[in-house]
Design an enzyme around this catalytic site. Structure first.
Site, PDB file in Angstrom:
ATOM      1  N   SER A 128       0.837  -1.204   0.000  1.00 36.46           N
ATOM      2  CA  SER A 128       0.000   0.000   0.000  1.00 36.46           C
ATOM      3  C   SER A 128       0.866   1.245   0.000  1.00 36.46           C
ATOM      4  O   SER A 128       1.964   1.265   0.574  1.00 36.46           O
ATOM      5  CB  SER A 128      -0.857  -0.020   1.268  1.00 36.46           C
ATOM      6  N   TYR A 156      -1.466  -0.626  10.803  1.00 39.84           N
ATOM      7  CA  TYR A 156      -1.787  -1.275   9.525  1.00 39.84           C
ATOM      8  C   TYR A 156      -0.631  -1.090   8.534  1.00 39.84           C
ATOM      9  O   TYR A 156      -0.156  -2.049   7.916  1.00 39.84           O
ATOM     10  CB  TYR A 156      -3.076  -0.681   8.952  1.00 39.84           C
ATOM     11  N   LYS A 160       2.168  -3.772   6.721  1.00 39.31           N
ATOM     12  CA  LYS A 160       2.471  -3.864   5.281  1.00 39.31           C
ATOM     13  C   LYS A 160       3.975  -3.735   5.029  1.00 39.31           C
ATOM     14  O   LYS A 160       4.550  -4.500   4.244  1.00 39.31           O
ATOM     15  CB  LYS A 160       1.705  -2.784   4.505  1.00 39.31           C
TER      16      LYS A 160
END
Ligand SMILES: O=c1ccn([C@@H]2O[C@H](COP(=O)(O)OP(=O)(O)O[C@H]3O[C@H](CO)[C@H](O)[C@H](O)[C@H]3O)[C@@H](O)[C@H]2O)c(=O)[nH]1
Length: 470
Positions: A128, A156, A160
């Site tokens: 991302s 989050y 990643k």
């Protein structure tokens, strides 16, 4: 004839399902695993309605390594994986970080371990743009190139970037080990795809994003405002401006300048919205690149290179809906950064991929999906849209999605592996759909171009006779 066999984790989620569709249309055999935590098996039916092929499906949890073993044993031809399955709610990740690490990081370790045992050695990872954090902290890093130092600002994002490192280390270790043993090693490869803000739906109007709970992304929220599920959009800014506005003329004039807080042209934050079909095509070309060029580990941004503010998006979506959508400026959302706009040159040059669809396409497709499927995958698709698909097939329009990046078509991040769903242990009992992959149905067609579907798909306001008979 299939060109290869690919496992897609999280393949019933938003980006995962569109990628499964793109791969089937490119004649890959597709095996989907998902625990349906934040997605629906109905996505597989929609895929089949569009392209006439259906992925195999196993309901498993990404944290269940033995279940992965079962899937690879059941499908010995798989040589590559596209890995979407993850938890993806940025805000939630600060509340339950361990679950995020357990699923996103732990799940990837299970997957890589099982892949290694089964000699599956290509992985495309759904990363991302969020790994970059606030790129404006460096000079000249907007639009953001892959060389921009990473610095995620929430758990989050840290899952990643951690997974990016794990994949890099593992692929390198496998290559080194094989090299030491005098064996060929270049079949171990990874694509790290950092994508920007996915948007839009399938132009047929029967397939789109179907969040199970309250959506937290801008466009699904705007869509809910448009169909009356939500009173207004909350625009994240400074909150002090205290604008409670019932809208603005969507087509007639520019927005009234507002002091909303962010250092942008209208005070709202800037994102790079990329059509879901372009994003799905990016996965296909990255996979092909790994299989053809054996680059080792390589990161690519998937974005358009064009930034849009929140107000710009409200205006664009209001235009396709045909009326002003109400919004209110409130305080900033924690963790939001000013500008995430991609520099997609590396993907343009190396993968020969380019986002082709416009923001307006994404808005129009999203509205067609929302208006026709207010209950998402919890309803059957409208007959007129299915008929439009059937008519396209009768007319012999069976073009494939192009894979070379010219005119082709997440945090796909379907939320696999969450604690609510530990039902992935029994692979055999859940793998019911695989043998339908060659089913023929006269109503099913292969995806044509977005433009064709724009013409063929009927909006509720259109008359049925606007679709040409065969
Ligand atoms: O109710 C809302 C929701 C969003 N926004 C604004 O709209 C923009 C887009 O927000 P989204 O929540 O739709 O998307 P994010 O950019 O926050 O994050 C998304 O894109 C990121 C990469 O750009 C990551 O991939 C992340 O996982 C994914 O959710 C932001 O400026 C945000 O401040 C609002 O004003 N109101």
């Amino acid at each position: 004839m299939t060109v290869g066999s690919v496992l897609i984790t999280g393949g019933t989620g938003y980006i995962g399902s569109f990628t499964a569709l793109a791969l089937l249309e490119a004649d890959y055999e597709v095996v989907v695993v998902d625990n349906l935590y934040n997605s629906s098996e109905e996505a597989l039916n929609r895929i089949e309605s569009i392209c006439g092929k259906r992925p195999h499906f196993h309901n498993i949890d990404v944290r269940d390594e033995a279940a992965f073993d079962g899937v690879f044993d059941a499908h010995p031809h798989i040589d590559s994986v596209i890995h979407f399955a993850a938890l993806k709610a940025v805000g939630e990740s600060s509340d339950i970080p361990l679950e995020y690490y357990r699923t996103n990081v732990g799940g990837t370790i299970s997957l890589l371990s099982s892949m290694t045992r089964h000699n599956v050695s290509n992985i495309v990872f759904s990363s991302s743009a969020t790994v970059y954090g606030d790129a404006t902290r460096f000079p000249n890093m907007i639009p953001i190139p892959e060389e921009c130092p990473i610095g995620p600002t929430n758990p989050y994002g840290r899952t990643k970037s951690t997974v990016e490192s794990i994949i890099t280390d593992h692929v390198q270790a496998q290559r080194n080990k094989l090299k030491r043993e005098g064996k060929s090693f270049d079949h171990w490869n990874a694509a790290v795809l950092r994508y920007f803000n996915p948007a839009g739906s399938h132009p047929s109007g029967i397939m789109g994003e179907d969040p199970q709970g309250v959506p937290y992304n801008l466009l699904p929220l705007l869509a809910q405002v448009a169909i009356g599920k939500r009173e207004k959009l909350l625009v994240f800014g400074d909150g002090r401006t205290a604008i409670s506005h019932v809208g603005f003329p969507y087509g007639s004039r520019l927005l009234t300048p507002l002091t909303v807080d962010y250092d942008s042209s209208d005070g709202t934050a800037i994102r790079d919205y990329i059509h879901i079909l372009d994003l799905a095509a990016g996965h296909l070309v990255a996979l092909n690149y790994l299989r053809d060029h054996h680059p080792g580990v390589r990161a690519w941004n998937l974005g358009t290179g064009k930034g849009s503010t929140v107000f710009h998006m409200i205006k664009a979506f209001s235009a396709v809906v045909g009326r002003d959508l109400p919004y209110e400026v409130v305080g900033r959302r924690e963790g939001d950064v000013l500008d995430l706009t991609a520099n997609p040159r590396r993907a343009n040059d190396e993968l020969k991929w380019k986002a082709e669809r416009t923001l307006e396409d994404a808005c129009a497709d999203l509205w067609r999906w929302t208006e026709n499927n207010p209950l998402g995958y919890r309803q059957t698709p409208p007959e007129n849209l299915l008929e439009a698909l059937g008519d396209r097939r009768k007319k012999g329009v069976v073009e494939k999605v192009q894979t070379n990046g010219h005119a082709a078509d997440t945090n796909g991040h379907t939320a696999n592996g969450h604690e609510h769903s530990s039902n992935g242990t029994s692979v055999a009992s859940h793998s019911a759909n695989g043998d339908a992959s060659n089913r023929e149905d006269p109503k099913r067609i292969k995806l044509s171009s977005a433009k064709d579907f724009m013409e063929a798909a009927l909006s509720p306001r259109s008359k049925p006779d606007t679709v040409e008979a065969s």
